[in-house]
Design an enzyme around this catalytic site. Structure first.
Site, PDB file in Angstrom:
ATOM      1  CE1 TYR A 296      39.822  34.657  47.682  1.00  0.00           C
ATOM      2  CE2 TYR A 296      40.826  33.562  45.658  1.00  0.00           C
ATOM      3  CZ  TYR A 296      40.422  34.477  46.585  1.00  0.00           C
ATOM      4  OH  TYR A 296      40.735  35.800  45.901  1.00  0.00           O
ATOM      5  CE1 TYR A 347      38.917  36.406  43.503  1.00  0.00           C
ATOM      6  CE2 TYR A 347      38.672  38.902  42.721  1.00  0.00           C
ATOM      7  CZ  TYR A 347      39.480  37.760  43.147  1.00  0.00           C
ATOM      8  OH  TYR A 347      40.721  37.985  43.405  1.00  0.00           O
TER       9      TYR A 347
END
Lengths: 397, 165
Positions: A296, A347
């Site tokens: 991430y 995202y």
């Protein structure tokens, strides 16, 4: 926590049998409202699996997802609803925990077929990266916002700055992570940054958002939805796709990691000092077994810390390890964020990273790696709690 | 921009700090309004604690005492902000935020702005001293704790009250 010899484990007990996503959009540009995006992605994952959506009996999400499980179940005509689990706190740090909570529900016999989902429509609900409409503030943000420490870039830059100071990490290490994501996005037609390559010169010339983050060190903000379907290992082979098994999962945080404001004892950390060892212990694997990592990227600096805390290199070796060559598919030392990730694919609060790990193990990525039996996903570095996930093929069981 | 005498504070329009409805941090914020820096110190085990909580995280005694400390410390980390994440900051970038460690209070840490030239080099470990920045004319009056490079080499003086006018 599971310990050596402990029978309590998720290893091999559940499998991902379906993945799905909507088109991915720049923030504020989705033609659909958020709830509709969630439904579309759920139907896509069910189609991928060859599953009747009415057979879903559990919903799992994180980051205070607004699309409530009971409404989803009513909209889908779910025959019977069993589990509805929400991972507290940590924003994108929950994207692996949401899978683990689904898996745990199934392993414990509370549910049979759980969908993990995340949907975001920032035009409808506002952006993460801009603050407006707040007159007074209390709690943690009161110690930060009046000083212009408002949005995630400012909230995490000091942590990364301290880490770079302690370990001599260079801007080039951060840059390599951005370059890898953009490199992979160029062969991924789903990626929002498909057709928009990044090179060293463009990175170096890009504006500062907050030192030490250039523009390209920061994740995008997007609209869309991503989902995956989890079932027990007994049923895993009933579906259309090659099953991808959970080998390990972990979540949580170290001692007083939630001490505000910026008072966590272990400050210059992604938060995996306890969570990474838990993961490897459950899976019975170590960093050398991992073929590819989806990590991430809220900000590139967090990825540096997270990879070090998962044992891929010592912090002091980050500058040598983190090169574009080492981080790219098909055969770099550690192919990283092979869909483009939060920086360049979408995202979707990290859930797109879990989907990409599933594709890697299936062998269907647009940037397929050679060593694809074991894929690691690392969620939301620098938040609390964090989580992570190891996925593997049937051969790894 | 700002003269050496005046804090290089940020603009009006940012969120104004207020205590939680249950009053947990009220002593801290009212202390700042009187140019006093208060942090919690447990009267039972003497542990320091910041931010505040209803319980001492070490010995579990409730309602840790509020203790006044000198507003000086050293820079633990920092950042220079170039992109405004709030409309009111559009004409006020760049600015520097610092995380200050306070060694004489259990090394608790606080976030503030580093006053002076926003392009000044910032060094982790540098000594800083606190400045109380008062906003008495705000719709909700409040005060902030800002930081400036220490004038006395190694050991900075205690906090200097400054009025924002």
């Amino acid at each position: 926590m599971s310990k050596r010899g402990d029978q309590r484990t998720l290893r091999g007990r559940v499998a991902v049998v379906g993945i799905g996503e909507t088109d991915y959009y720049r923030h504020g540009t989705s033609p659909d409202p958020e709830f509709k995006l969630a439904l579309k992605a759920i139907l896509a994952a069910c189609k991928d699996a060859g599953l009747d959506p009415r057979d879903i009996d559990g919903f799992s999400s994180y980051g205070d997802d607004r699309n409530e499980a009971s409404r989803l179940a009513a909209a889908l005509g779910t025959h019977r609803l069993h589990t509805t689990t929400m991972q507290w706190g940590g924003g994108g740090g929950g994207c692996c925990a949401a899978v683990a909570n689904a898996a745990a529900s199934i392993a414990a016999g509370l549910a049979d077929c759980v969908v993990v989902f995340r949907a975001l429509a920032q035009g409808q609900y506002g952006r993460f990266g801009q603050v407006s409409g707040i007159e007074t503030i209390s709690g943690e943000k009161a110690y930060l916002m009046p000083y212009g420490v408002l949005a995630p870039p400012q909230r995490f830059a000091m942590k990364v700055q301290r880490y770079m100071h302690e370990h001599g990490v260079s801007q080039g290490a951060l840059r390599a992570i951005a370059l890898a994501s953009y490199h992979h996005a160029q062969s991924n037609p789903r990626a929002v940054m498909h057709g928009k390559p990044l090179d060293i010169e463009k990175y170096d010339a890009s504006r500062w958002i907050v030192e030490p983050f250039h523009l390209y060190d920061c994740c995008m903000e997007n609209d869309g939805a991503a989902t995956l379907v989890v079932v027990s290992q007994e049923r895993a082979r009933e579906f259309r796709q090659k099953p991808v098994f959970v080998l390990g999962a972990a979540m949580g945080a170290g001692h007083r990691s939630g001490a505000i404001p910026h008072n966590a004892p272990t400050y210059a950390s992604a938060g995996f000092d306890t969570v990474a060892p838990d993961l490897y212990r459950m899976a019975g694997l170590g960093p050398s077994d991992v073929g590819t990592v989806q990590a991430y990227e809220n900000f590139t600096g967090g990825v540096v810390m997270a990879l070090a805390e998962h044992g891929f290199f010592e912090p002091g070796q980050a500058n040598d390890f983190l090169t574009l060559e080492n981080l790219t598919a098909p055969s770099g030392r550690l192919p990283l964020n092979t869909s483009g990730g939060n920086l360049a694919e979408c995202y979707m609060h990290g859930l797109e990273l879990v989907l990409e790990a599933v594709r890697q193990v299936r062998g269907t990525s647009t940037n397929q790696v050679e060593r694809n039996d074991v894929a690691l996903v690392i969620a939301g570095p620098m938040v609390t709690p964090v989580s992570n996930l190891l996925l593997g093929s049937e051969a790894t069981l | 921009m700002s003269s050496p005498e005046m804090p290089n504070c940020l603009t009006d329009g940012l969120p104004i700090p207020v205590p939680e409805p249950d009053g947990l941090s009220a002593p801290y914020w009212s202390g700042l309004r009187e140019s006093r820096l208060l942090v919690q110190r447990c009267s039972n085990c003497r542990s320091w604690q910041f931010g505040p909580e209803w319980i001492c995280n070490v010995c579990h005694a409730f309602d840790p005492d509020w203790t006044e400390i000198e507003a000086r410390g050293r820079i633990f980390s920092w950042e220079r902000v170039w992109h405004p994440s709030h409309a009111s900051l559009r004409q006020h970038v760049p600015y520097v935020a610092v995380l200050v460690e306070i060694p004489h209070a259990g090394s608790v840490r606080m976030v503030g702005n580093l006053l002076g030239d926003p392009l000044q080099p910032v060094k982790i470990g540098a000594a800083v001293e606190g400045c109380f920045e008062h906003h008495p004319d705000s719709s909700t009056p409040y005060s902030l704790l800002q930081w400036r490079m220490s004038s006395e080499g190694g050991r900075p003086a205690s906090g200097i009250p400054t009025d924002r006018s």
